[in-house]
Design an enzyme around this catalytic site. Structure first.
Site, mmCIF file in Angstrom:
data_model
loop_
_atom_site.group_PDB
_atom_site.id
_atom_site.type_symbol
_atom_site.label_atom_id
_atom_site.label_comp_id
_atom_site.label_asym_id
_atom_site.label_seq_id
_atom_site.Cartn_x
_atom_site.Cartn_y
_atom_site.Cartn_z
ATOM 1 N N ARG A 179 0.949 -1.138 0.251
ATOM 2 C CA ARG A 179 -0.066 0.127 0.167
ATOM 3 C C ARG A 179 1.047 1.322 -0.025
ATOM 4 O O ARG A 179 2.134 1.075 0.223
ATOM 5 C CB ARG A 179 -1.031 -0.044 1.391
ATOM 6 N N HIS A 180 0.417 2.601 -0.312
ATOM 7 C CA HIS A 180 1.018 3.566 -0.219
ATOM 8 C C HIS A 180 1.457 3.906 1.314
ATOM 9 O O HIS A 180 0.920 3.121 2.116
ATOM 10 C CB HIS A 180 0.143 4.876 -0.695
ATOM 11 N N ASN A 186 -5.625 8.655 6.213
ATOM 12 C CA ASN A 186 -5.372 7.508 7.224
ATOM 13 C C ASN A 186 -5.321 8.092 8.383
ATOM 14 O O ASN A 186 -5.909 7.336 9.324
ATOM 15 C CB ASN A 186 -4.194 6.526 6.696
ATOM 16 N N ARG A 231 -0.638 9.663 -3.232
ATOM 17 C CA ARG A 231 -0.072 8.917 -2.179
ATOM 18 C C ARG A 231 0.671 7.737 -2.751
ATOM 19 O O ARG A 231 1.591 7.328 -2.106
ATOM 20 C CB ARG A 231 -1.168 8.411 -1.078
ATOM 21 N N GLU A 251 -8.118 3.885 -5.822
ATOM 22 C CA GLU A 251 -8.766 3.403 -4.570
ATOM 23 C C GLU A 251 -10.136 3.342 -4.960
ATOM 24 O O GLU A 251 -10.676 4.170 -5.816
ATOM 25 C CB GLU A 251 -8.500 4.046 -3.370
ATOM 26 N N HIS A 316 -3.756 0.413 -3.073
ATOM 27 C CA HIS A 316 -4.590 0.865 -2.084
ATOM 28 C C HIS A 316 -5.197 -0.260 -1.395
ATOM 29 O O HIS A 316 -5.185 -1.469 -2.031
ATOM 30 C CB HIS A 316 -5.704 1.984 -2.559
#
Ligand code: F6P
Length: 396
Positions: A179-180, A186, A231, A251, A316
């Site tokens: 994932r980023h 987040n 991201r 995403e 994502h």
């Protein structure tokens, strides 16, 4: 005569799709067979009409002489050969393998073959094929278009050509996923958006670049795919490898809930929140996407991943769940809950001679928030807010 045959064949196929392949089939309108798949945000069916009907498939019928041409343009095919109807997962194959498969089909089945080409993403018309009636909508007036909903991840029940497919998949190879880095959204527990990385997210990007540049960067042909969101691009910035940015990897579209926390969604849209918990795979956010929509959106990426080696995908949470579920044969109940932690490299090794495939999680020890929300026990509409929020991970 041709029309009668086609109508009969279509009836057989629809019956097969319903009873065996796990589709529900709804007659949609009286246009010709040639109906394009619903495009995101374009001719998508109204939500109130088909809340869980995520795409219609394009079907086209060809004669055996145009078999090769049809199947090179189709993602998957339904083959009608005498009384047998087979589903061929062409999406597993590269272009050359598809052509090879078609050559074998033609050679083994002679002239009595009907092929229904299914294209999940291409709006382009399969009717351009040689031998297909130019004025198909006039010449096939009684044929109708159908919306087909896949009710399970497709396991090929007519795997008659699996040996051909397996030749493609039968080699050791490794794919990497991440994932980023942790994003500003987040940290706040917000879904969706196009936020920048947090300071810890930027540390992860540095750490990941160091890890990849020192261990994988020297592998010939190593490459990196990211989404088009900030991201993932920021996370990949310092990695020395050819990079491709793909919208298909963006995403899950959270529609009207974009930018909200789970707490805010539960408060503003309690019914939606419960419906999602009840059936997370099929639930589509109002004006957004479902996991099922997403699984279809990432199909072109999956098709490439099924034959690629030494690719790292930086994407994502929901996107990686779809990719991993498809590559690891997880079902639709498991898919939306696959754990894909932040700040962790996920290495998927395919070793056909040694038990198949194996997923290793390699945490890069940079602190981050948890974003995984487990399915709550109570998914009913009458649950309390506390029950709805019980599994929401901590955030600022
Ligand atoms: O929380 C991060 C995130 O990428 C959100 O943007 C996205 O909506 C979510 O994960 C998907 O997770 P889930 O489907 O479990 O809500």
């Amino acid at each position: 005569m041709m029309l009668v045959i086609l109508t009969e064949r279509l009836a057989q196929i629809l019956e097969w799709l319903k009873s065996v392949a796990g589709y529900s089939v709804v007659e949609s309108n009286s246009k010709a067979l040639n109906v394009s798949r619903t495009q995101r945000g374009k001719d998508r069916p109204p939500l109130d009409c088909f809340p869980r009907m995520n795409h219609s498939l394009r079907l086209a019928v060809g004669q055996s002489s145009s078999l090769s041409e049809l199947s090179t343009q189709a993602d998957d095919c339904i083959l009608v050969d005498g009384k047998n109807v087979s589903f061929l997962k062409l999406s597993d194959l590269s272009g050359d393998s598809k052509k090879d498969l078609c050559r074998r089909l033609v050679a083994s089945n002679g002239q009595d073959v009907f092929l229904m080409g299914i294209s999940y993403s291409e709006a382009q018309s399969l009717t351009n094929c040689r031998d297909f009636p130019k004025t198909s909508s006039q010449t096939l007036p009684r044929c109708r278009s159908y919306r087909l909903r896949k009710t399970q991840l497709m396991a090929d029940p007519f795997d008659t050509l699996s040996s051909v497919v397996n030749q493609v998949n039968n080699k050791n190879r490794t794919l990497y996923f991440s994932r980023h880095g942790e994003s500003e959204y987040n940290v706040l527990g917000k879904v969706g958006g196009d936020a920048d990385l947090s300071s810890r997210g930027r540390q992860y990007a540095d750490c990941l670049a160091e890890y990849v540049n020192s261990t994988l960067g020297s592998i010939p042909g190593f490459k990196l795919w990211t989404s088009c969101l900030k991201r993932t691009i920021q996370t990949a910035k310092n990695i020395k490898a050819p990079q491709e940015h793909m919208e298909a990897l963006n995403e899950l579209d959270t529609g009207v809930c974009d930018g909200l926390t789970y707490e805010e969604i539960a408060e503003r849209y309690p019914i939606e929140f419960a419906a999602r918990d009840d059936d997370k795979f099929h639930y589509r956010y109002p004006e957004g996407e479902s996991y099922f929509d997403l699984l279809l959106r990432v199909q072109p990426v999956l098709n490439r991943l099924k034959v690629e080696d030494n690719v790292m995908v930086i994407a994502h949470q929901a996107v990686l769940r779809c990719l991993l579920a498809a590559l690891l044969n997880k079902d639709e109940k498991e898919l939306p809950y696959i754990h894909t932690p932040l700040h962790t490299v996920m290495r998927l090794s395919f070793k056909p001679d040694d038990g198949g495939r194996h997923l290793d999680l390699i945490p890069l020890s940079i602190e981050c928030v948890e974003t995984h929300r487990a399915k709550p026990e109570n998914c009913s509409l009458t649950r309390t807010a506390e029950e709805a929020l019980i599994t929401v991970p901590a955030h600022f």
